[in-house]
Design a protein around this motif. Sequence first.
Motif, PDB file in Angstrom:
ATOM      1  N   GLY A 108      41.514  41.238  46.566  1.00  0.00           N
ATOM      2  CA  GLY A 108      42.423  40.914  47.661  1.00  0.00           C
ATOM      3  C   GLY A 108      42.151  39.537  48.230  1.00  0.00           C
ATOM      4  O   GLY A 108      41.790  38.602  47.496  1.00  0.00           O
ATOM      5  N   LEU A 109      42.294  39.399  49.547  1.00  0.00           N
ATOM      6  CA  LEU A 109      42.119  38.106  50.191  1.00  0.00           C
ATOM      7  C   LEU A 109      40.715  37.530  50.002  1.00  0.00           C
ATOM      8  O   LEU A 109      40.578  36.315  49.741  1.00  0.00           O
ATOM      9  N   PRO A 110      39.639  38.352  50.121  1.00  0.00           N
ATOM     10  CA  PRO A 110      38.297  37.771  49.871  1.00  0.00           C
ATOM     11  C   PRO A 110      38.166  37.179  48.470  1.00  0.00           C
ATOM     12  O   PRO A 110      37.529  36.133  48.294  1.00  0.00           O
ATOM     13  N   MET A 111      38.762  37.849  47.476  1.00  0.00           N
ATOM     14  CA  MET A 111      38.712  37.327  46.103  1.00  0.00           C
ATOM     15  C   MET A 111      39.454  36.000  45.994  1.00  0.00           C
ATOM     16  O   MET A 111      38.982  35.046  45.352  1.00  0.00           O
TER      17      MET A 111
END
Length: 321
Positions: free
Chosen positions: A177-180
Amino acid sequence: MHQYVIRRVLQMIPIILGISVVVFALLLAAPGDQVDLLISGVPNITPDEVARLKHVYGLDEPVHVRYVKWLERAVQGDFGWSRTYKERVTSLIFDRLGNTVSLAAGALVLALAVAVPVGIYSALHQYSALDYGATLFTFFGVSVPVFWFGIMLIYVFGVTWHLLPPGGINSPGVAPGLPMILDRLQYLPLPTLALGLVFMASFTRYTRSSMLEVVRQDFVRTAKAKGLPGRVVIRRHALRNALIPLVTVLGVAIPGVLAGAPLTETVFSWPGVGKLLVDSTLGGDYAVAQGIIMFISIMVVAANLLVDVAYGVLDPRIRYD
């Protein structure tokens, strides 16, 4: 326009066929075939078993028959199986295509974002300090090898200063998701800069020379004589005409980006199509190498077609009759 596009698409067919013949012949001339590489770790295999394997893989057939069969499968999107990865070549290419596209697109966007304003400013302030600096930068950019510049970026920003990751595409253990996405953005600047440097320099030179030529035209003088502000003259009258030659350079740059991607991806361990091409060639996985070269060739030919069509959109003086 439609007739022109159809005519160009038909002209692409013999070009792609010619490329397929060259690619097939070059990799056919490479030392060893699939069976030779397969049995290299089996010392006790008999000549009869070798002959049977060559028959199974079709290597005992005439070259032109093997080419026709390979071409029939390639037209249907089947480039065979990878001996190393035990997967279809098409699946391997599409699994890594997103990484290469993101790297190439980032390099071109960065090159255009830097080159266009620098080239315009350099042309409008000819013989200024920034003009000389931009000229020096363009000489540096077109002269430095991609792999050397990439290694220097890794040494300075990754090893010495620890500002950015020296290689790879993401950190282990990062949540999807966003962290990735945020984590991957940290890995993008160095390979993007290494791949985009030469295009940054090339685009700057073309933008500067094109703008210098346009601002001396009569229609620009007329616009200034009417009392239009300088920014309006540049934005409305000079810039659009000056950027038309850049479209040609951009069309030529697309094959250059794809050609430079294998070196950049190998230096930065970027898991893209370019690194897959290098690994498969060095490892003797010729089916993968053939598929990637043909895929890149088709993309380059299609990109040139799009550039030709873009001429008509940017410059109404161009007719396709």
